[in-house]
Design a protein around this motif. Structure first.
Motif, PDB file in Angstrom:
ATOM      1  N   PRO A  99       0.822  -1.214   0.000  1.00 41.91           N
ATOM      2  CA  PRO A  99       0.000   0.000   0.000  1.00 41.91           C
ATOM      3  C   PRO A  99       0.862   1.273   0.000  1.00 41.91           C
ATOM      4  O   PRO A  99       1.837   1.375   0.724  1.00 41.91           O
ATOM      5  CB  PRO A  99      -0.815  -0.116   1.284  1.00 41.91           C
ATOM      6  N   ASN A 100       0.461   2.206  -0.845  1.00 40.07           N
ATOM      7  CA  ASN A 100       1.243   3.398  -1.092  1.00 40.07           C
ATOM      8  C   ASN A 100       0.339   4.628  -1.049  1.00 40.07           C
ATOM      9  O   ASN A 100      -0.703   4.640  -1.694  1.00 40.07           O
ATOM     10  CB  ASN A 100       1.886   3.230  -2.477  1.00 40.07           C
ATOM     11  N   GLN A 101       0.769   5.663  -0.324  1.00 34.44           N
ATOM     12  CA  GLN A 101      -0.028   6.887  -0.224  1.00 34.44           C
ATOM     13  C   GLN A 101      -0.200   7.554  -1.581  1.00 34.44           C
ATOM     14  O   GLN A 101      -1.267   8.079  -1.884  1.00 34.44           O
ATOM     15  CB  GLN A 101       0.610   7.874   0.741  1.00 34.44           C
ATOM     16  N   PHE A 102       0.854   7.564  -2.391  1.00 33.69           N
ATOM     17  CA  PHE A 102       0.800   8.240  -3.678  1.00 33.69           C
ATOM     18  C   PHE A 102      -0.315   7.677  -4.557  1.00 33.69           C
ATOM     19  O   PHE A 102      -1.077   8.427  -5.168  1.00 33.69           O
ATOM     20  CB  PHE A 102       2.147   8.140  -4.416  1.00 33.69           C
ATOM     21  N   ILE A 103      -0.405   6.356  -4.627  1.00 40.05           N
ATOM     22  CA  ILE A 103      -1.428   5.730  -5.467  1.00 40.05           C
ATOM     23  C   ILE A 103      -2.823   6.070  -4.945  1.00 40.05           C
ATOM     24  O   ILE A 103      -3.722   6.399  -5.720  1.00 40.05           O
ATOM     25  CB  ILE A 103      -1.208   4.202  -5.557  1.00 40.05           C
ATOM     26  N   ALA A 104      -3.000   6.011  -3.625  1.00 47.64           N
ATOM     27  CA  ALA A 104      -4.315   6.333  -3.049  1.00 47.64           C
ATOM     28  C   ALA A 104      -4.700   7.783  -3.344  1.00 47.64           C
ATOM     29  O   ALA A 104      -5.840   8.059  -3.740  1.00 47.64           O
ATOM     30  CB  ALA A 104      -4.295   6.080  -1.543  1.00 47.64           C
ATOM     31  N   ILE A 105      -3.758   8.702  -3.191  1.00 43.76           N
ATOM     32  CA  ILE A 105      -4.055  10.116  -3.450  1.00 43.76           C
ATOM     33  C   ILE A 105      -4.317  10.343  -4.938  1.00 43.76           C
ATOM     34  O   ILE A 105      -5.236  11.090  -5.310  1.00 43.76           O
ATOM     35  CB  ILE A 105      -2.920  11.009  -2.923  1.00 43.76           C
ATOM     36  N   LEU A 106      -3.529   9.692  -5.804  1.00 41.40           N
ATOM     37  CA  LEU A 106      -3.742   9.809  -7.245  1.00 41.40           C
ATOM     38  C   LEU A 106      -5.154   9.388  -7.619  1.00 41.40           C
ATOM     39  O   LEU A 106      -5.859  10.104  -8.342  1.00 41.40           O
ATOM     40  CB  LEU A 106      -2.718   8.954  -8.003  1.00 41.40           C
ATOM     41  N   PHE A 107      -5.588   8.258  -7.101  1.00 44.50           N
ATOM     42  CA  PHE A 107      -6.932   7.781  -7.436  1.00 44.50           C
ATOM     43  C   PHE A 107      -8.015   8.638  -6.786  1.00 44.50           C
ATOM     44  O   PHE A 107      -9.098   8.784  -7.353  1.00 44.50           O
ATOM     45  CB  PHE A 107      -7.082   6.294  -7.089  1.00 44.50           C
ATOM     46  N   MET A 108      -7.741   9.229  -5.637  1.00 44.38           N
ATOM     47  CA  MET A 108      -8.715  10.150  -5.034  1.00 44.38           C
ATOM     48  C   MET A 108      -8.900  11.379  -5.927  1.00 44.38           C
ATOM     49  O   MET A 108     -10.038  11.842  -6.114  1.00 44.38           O
ATOM     50  CB  MET A 108      -8.268  10.553  -3.628  1.00 44.38           C
ATOM     51  N   VAL A 109      -7.815  11.888  -6.486  1.00 47.09           N
ATOM     52  CA  VAL A 109      -7.907  13.032  -7.402  1.00 47.09           C
ATOM     53  C   VAL A 109      -8.689  12.636  -8.658  1.00 47.09           C
ATOM     54  O   VAL A 109      -9.561  13.383  -9.120  1.00 47.09           O
ATOM     55  CB  VAL A 109      -6.494  13.559  -7.759  1.00 47.09           C
ATOM     56  N   LEU A 110      -8.391  11.457  -9.199  1.00 44.06           N
ATOM     57  CA  LEU A 110      -9.106  10.994 -10.393  1.00 44.06           C
ATOM     58  C   LEU A 110     -10.595  10.784 -10.110  1.00 44.06           C
ATOM     59  O   LEU A 110     -11.447  11.103 -10.957  1.00 44.06           O
ATOM     60  CB  LEU A 110      -8.474   9.709 -10.927  1.00 44.06           C
ATOM     61  N   ILE A 111     -10.910  10.264  -8.945  1.00 48.98           N
ATOM     62  CA  ILE A 111     -12.316  10.065  -8.579  1.00 48.98           C
ATOM     63  C   ILE A 111     -13.014  11.408  -8.402  1.00 48.98           C
ATOM     64  O   ILE A 111     -14.164  11.583  -8.828  1.00 48.98           O
ATOM     65  CB  ILE A 111     -12.439   9.187  -7.318  1.00 48.98           C
ATOM     66  N   ALA A 112     -12.324  12.374  -7.797  1.00 48.65           N
ATOM     67  CA  ALA A 112     -12.910  13.712  -7.641  1.00 48.65           C
ATOM     68  C   ALA A 112     -13.201  14.323  -9.016  1.00 48.65           C
ATOM     69  O   ALA A 112     -14.271  14.915  -9.233  1.00 48.65           O
ATOM     70  CB  ALA A 112     -11.974  14.613  -6.844  1.00 48.65           C
ATOM     71  N   PHE A 113     -12.281  14.151  -9.961  1.00 49.04           N
ATOM     72  CA  PHE A 113     -12.508  14.619 -11.329  1.00 49.04           C
ATOM     73  C   PHE A 113     -13.711  13.900 -11.944  1.00 49.04           C
ATOM     74  O   PHE A 113     -14.545  14.517 -12.609  1.00 49.04           O
ATOM     75  CB  PHE A 113     -11.253  14.403 -12.181  1.00 49.04           C
ATOM     76  N   GLY A 114     -13.812  12.591 -11.717  1.00 44.67           N
ATOM     77  CA  GLY A 114     -14.943  11.823 -12.229  1.00 44.67           C
ATOM     78  C   GLY A 114     -16.271  12.273 -11.639  1.00 44.67           C
ATOM     79  O   GLY A 114     -17.285  12.344 -12.340  1.00 44.67           O
ATOM     80  N   LEU A 115     -16.259  12.600 -10.343  1.00 51.62           N
ATOM     81  CA  LEU A 115     -17.486  13.091  -9.699  1.00 51.62           C
ATOM     82  C   LEU A 115     -17.924  14.415 -10.317  1.00 51.62           C
ATOM     83  O   LEU A 115     -19.108  14.597 -10.640  1.00 51.62           O
ATOM     84  CB  LEU A 115     -17.257  13.269  -8.192  1.00 51.62           C
ATOM     85  N   VAL A 116     -16.991  15.327 -10.497  1.00 53.83           N
ATOM     86  CA  VAL A 116     -17.329  16.623 -11.096  1.00 53.83           C
ATOM     87  C   VAL A 116     -17.837  16.428 -12.517  1.00 53.83           C
ATOM     88  O   VAL A 116     -18.840  17.027 -12.914  1.00 53.83           O
ATOM     89  CB  VAL A 116     -16.104  17.574 -11.061  1.00 53.83           C
ATOM     90  N   SER A 117     -17.172  15.554 -13.276  1.00 57.18           N
ATOM     91  CA  SER A 117     -17.597  15.289 -14.655  1.00 57.18           C
ATOM     92  C   SER A 117     -18.996  14.672 -14.701  1.00 57.18           C
ATOM     93  O   SER A 117     -19.817  15.055 -15.535  1.00 57.18           O
ATOM     94  CB  SER A 117     -16.616  14.348 -15.346  1.00 57.18           C
ATOM     95  N   SER A 118     -19.256  13.728 -13.817  1.00 53.63           N
ATOM     96  CA  SER A 118     -20.572  13.076 -13.798  1.00 53.63           C
ATOM     97  C   SER A 118     -21.671  14.050 -13.404  1.00 53.63           C
ATOM     98  O   SER A 118     -22.765  14.015 -13.976  1.00 53.63           O
ATOM     99  CB  SER A 118     -20.571  11.900 -12.825  1.00 53.63           C
ATOM    100  N   LEU A 119     -21.370  14.891 -12.435  1.00 53.45           N
ATOM    101  CA  LEU A 119     -22.388  15.847 -11.996  1.00 53.45           C
ATOM    102  C   LEU A 119     -22.602  16.963 -13.018  1.00 53.45           C
ATOM    103  O   LEU A 119     -23.680  17.553 -13.075  1.00 53.45           O
ATOM    104  CB  LEU A 119     -22.012  16.423 -10.632  1.00 53.45           C
ATOM    105  N   ALA A 120     -21.597  17.234 -13.841  1.00 51.27           N
ATOM    106  CA  ALA A 120     -21.733  18.263 -14.870  1.00 51.27           C
ATOM    107  C   ALA A 120     -22.379  17.727 -16.146  1.00 51.27           C
ATOM    108  O   ALA A 120     -22.780  18.513 -17.006  1.00 51.27           O
ATOM    109  CB  ALA A 120     -20.368  18.858 -15.190  1.00 51.27           C
TER     110      ALA A 120
END
Length: 172
Positions: A99-120
């Motif tokens: 387990p790596n913090q970088f990967i978790a944070i990277l995917f959190m950023v990608l998910i946040a982008f996906g949430l904004v895209s889905s809601l838009a």
């Protein structure tokens, strides 16, 4: 099984190395949920080529050049989708093993982008009348899945930090 469910809860206190490891692996489980969603999306696209073709035809307004361009963009999108699923599998395996913090944070950023895209998406569909709109059930399902993934990544980060802390204390 109950220890894994307990580990997925971000509010559960982490006191042992085993609990920290299970919580850290929640991030990998979140990535694998993304893999399943990606594979389902690709499978639906391959299983329903006529509906995809109809959407491309509607977007191109019957212009043959635009239709050819849209078909090519669809093929590129399918290859990119498959490549991204493969990349997620690789990141998920890495995250599971170490387990790596970088990967978790990277995917959190990608998910946040996906949430904004889905809601838009509904707003974008309203501004472009000729483009087929994403069904509301699909937007809601996507948002729910991404929220679950985000919670799992938060739990994973908490577990990774606890695992680092516990291992540092044991090393002293």
């Amino acid at each position: 099984m109950s220890s894994w469910l307990k580990a997925m809860n971000p509010s559960t206190p982490i006191t042992t190395e085993a609990e920290a490891e299970r919580a850290a692996k929640a991030s990998a489980i979140s990535i694998m949920i993304g893999v399943v969603v990606g594979l389902a999306s690709l499978a639906w696209t391959f299983a329903n080529p006529s509906s995809v073709h109809d959407a491309v035809a509607a977007a191109s307004n019957g212009d043959p050049a635009a239709m050819a361009s849209s078909d090519m963009a669809l093929q590129v999108g399918l290859w990119m989708g498959g490549g991204l699923v493969l990349l997620q599998i690789i990141f998920g395996a890495i995250q599971w093993r170490r387990p790596n913090q970088f990967i978790a944070i990277l995917f959190m950023v990608l998910i946040a982008f996906g949430l904004v895209s889905s809601l838009a998406a509904p707003l974008m569909a309203a501004s472009m009348p000729n483009v087929p709109a994403t069904p509301m059930w699909q937007i809601v399902l996507s948002v729910v899945v991404m929220i679950v993934q985000m919670v799992l990544h938060v739990t994973g980060l908490k577990g990774i930090k606890a695992l680092d802390r516990i291992q540092m204390e044991q090393a002293r």
